[in-house]
Design a protein around this motif. Structure first.
Motif, PDB file in Angstrom:
ATOM      1  N   GLN A  69      16.148 -47.441 -22.465  1.00 16.15           N
ATOM      2  CA  GLN A  69      15.886 -46.022 -22.215  1.00 16.15           C
ATOM      3  C   GLN A  69      17.149 -45.309 -21.750  1.00 16.15           C
ATOM      4  O   GLN A  69      17.426 -44.178 -22.166  1.00 16.15           O
ATOM      5  N   ARG A 106      20.242 -46.122 -22.474  1.00 11.27           N
ATOM      6  CA  ARG A 106      21.145 -45.964 -23.624  1.00 11.27           C
ATOM      7  C   ARG A 106      20.687 -44.827 -24.542  1.00 11.27           C
ATOM      8  O   ARG A 106      21.511 -44.061 -25.056  1.00 11.27           O
ATOM      9  N   THR A 107      19.383 -44.689 -24.715  1.00  9.70           N
ATOM     10  CA  THR A 107      18.866 -43.588 -25.519  1.00  9.70           C
ATOM     11  C   THR A 107      19.292 -42.245 -24.940  1.00  9.70           C
ATOM     12  O   THR A 107      19.717 -41.339 -25.667  1.00  9.70           O
ATOM     13  N   ARG A 108      19.208 -42.116 -23.638  1.00 11.34           N
ATOM     14  CA  ARG A 108      19.568 -40.839 -23.011  1.00 11.34           C
ATOM     15  C   ARG A 108      21.059 -40.559 -23.122  1.00 11.34           C
ATOM     16  O   ARG A 108      21.459 -39.407 -23.312  1.00 11.34           O
ATOM     17  N   ARG A 151      22.899 -41.515 -25.567  1.00 13.46           N
ATOM     18  CA  ARG A 151      23.091 -41.104 -26.951  1.00 13.46           C
ATOM     19  C   ARG A 151      22.672 -39.653 -27.169  1.00 13.46           C
ATOM     20  O   ARG A 151      23.342 -38.891 -27.878  1.00 13.46           O
ATOM     21  N   TYR A 166      22.115 -44.172 -34.412  1.00 13.92           N
ATOM     22  CA  TYR A 166      20.774 -44.314 -34.971  1.00 13.92           C
ATOM     23  C   TYR A 166      20.844 -44.681 -36.445  1.00 13.92           C
ATOM     24  O   TYR A 166      21.674 -44.162 -37.189  1.00 13.92           O
ATOM     25  N   PHE A 185      16.285 -40.766 -34.892  1.00 11.50           N
ATOM     26  CA  PHE A 185      16.951 -39.911 -33.908  1.00 11.50           C
ATOM     27  C   PHE A 185      16.056 -38.750 -33.502  1.00 11.50           C
ATOM     28  O   PHE A 185      15.909 -38.445 -32.304  1.00 11.50           O
ATOM     29  N   ALA A 195      13.343 -39.913 -31.163  1.00 20.58           N
ATOM     30  CA  ALA A 195      13.849 -40.183 -29.815  1.00 20.58           C
ATOM     31  C   ALA A 195      14.136 -38.884 -29.077  1.00 20.58           C
ATOM     32  O   ALA A 195      13.844 -38.756 -27.885  1.00 20.58           O
TER      33      ALA A 195
END
Length: 269
Positions: A216, A218-220, A222, A245, A251, A254
């Motif tokens: 989570q 890492r997603t933020r 990105r 992505y 993407f 997310a």
């Protein structure tokens, strides 16, 4: 404090910049809303400060970031942030930006939001901000425009994209590397071999220090990296690939889960 419009930088327009406080200039006669305009370089931040007046922080060009009350807002030109009087905050830009703020006299402002609030910037509100930046307006013309500005302040439901840095030195090395290259797809086990910790140890550190699992977080990171690119006009497909992505649809999904709306809505003019 109130700020006179200028496009020559923070050191001349009464904002607290990196070098400290600069004496503010006076507002136009009869003004209840004053526009301050600051050209910002990428990576530039105004240090934490507070105002005696309510502020609507907005970037007419580029992407504005605001840190306040433990949160960070990343704002394209379609969004602004209402900052109540007395709220300590810092403002910055990931790339070159034109930062335009509106300052409201609390005694003449009916808006009662007590916490930072995201506001949608409609084409009309954008034009009104530019209109009120003209210090030569008559008092009557200014009063009419200010009334319409207040009518245009409408909250929008979007979430902040936060990715706090871990305190653990090994996890922090991983975090710093991912901020530099958010597309890096190494697993925690692979990162562990590089920083001298097991994947399990790193996973515990991310949860303990950031309040969220590594995936989570890492997603933020990105999504934070994607914001300036999208605001600059890059396509969703190009940005998705740039930040790691495998497909634009992944993407967009997310982005929507984290922010509450898809990129096309968030960055709509």
């Amino acid at each position: 404090m109130l700020y006179r419009r200028t496009d020559s930088g923070a050191q001349q327009d009464g904002h607290e910049g990196p070098a400290g406080r600069v004496a503010p200039a006076g507002p136009p006669a009869g003004a209840a809303v004053v526009v301050g305009s600051f050209a910002m370089d990428g990576g530039q931040w105004f240090e934490r400060h507070r105002h005696e007046h309510h502020q609507l922080a907005w970037a007419g060009r580029g992407v504005l970031a605001v840190r306040a009350v433990g949160s960070t807002w990343v704002l394209p030109p379609s969004m602004a942030l209402w900052i109540p009087a007395g709220t300590r905050h810092a403002t910055g830009a990931a790339g070159p930006a034109l930062f335009r703020s509106l300052y409201f006299l609390p005694g003449r402002c009916p808006v009662g939001w007590s916490a930072p609030t995201v506001v949608g910037v409609s084409p009309l509100l954008r034009e009104l901000i530019c209109y009120l930046a003209d210090d030569t307006l008559t008092a009557a013309a200014r009063e009419r425009a200010e009334a319409v500005v207040l009518d245009q302040l409408r909250p929008v439901s979007v979430a902040t994209v936060q990715a706090p840095m871990p305190r653990d030195p090994r996890a922090r090395r991983v975090a710093e590397a991912l901020r530099a290259d958010p597309a890096d797809g190494r697993t925690l086990a692979e990162w562990g071999a590089r920083v001298g910790a097991s994947g399990r140890t790193l996973a515990r550190a991310f949860v303990a220090d950031t309040g969220m699992p590594y995936g989570q977080w890492r997603t933020r990171v990105r999504l934070q990296a994607a914001m300036p690119l999208l605001a600059g006009g890059a396509t969703v497909a190009a940005v998705a690939a740039r930040v790691g992505y495998a497909s634009p649809s992944a993407f967009v999904a997310a982005f929507r889960r984290a922010v509450g709306v898809p990129p096309g809505v968030y960055f709509a003019p």
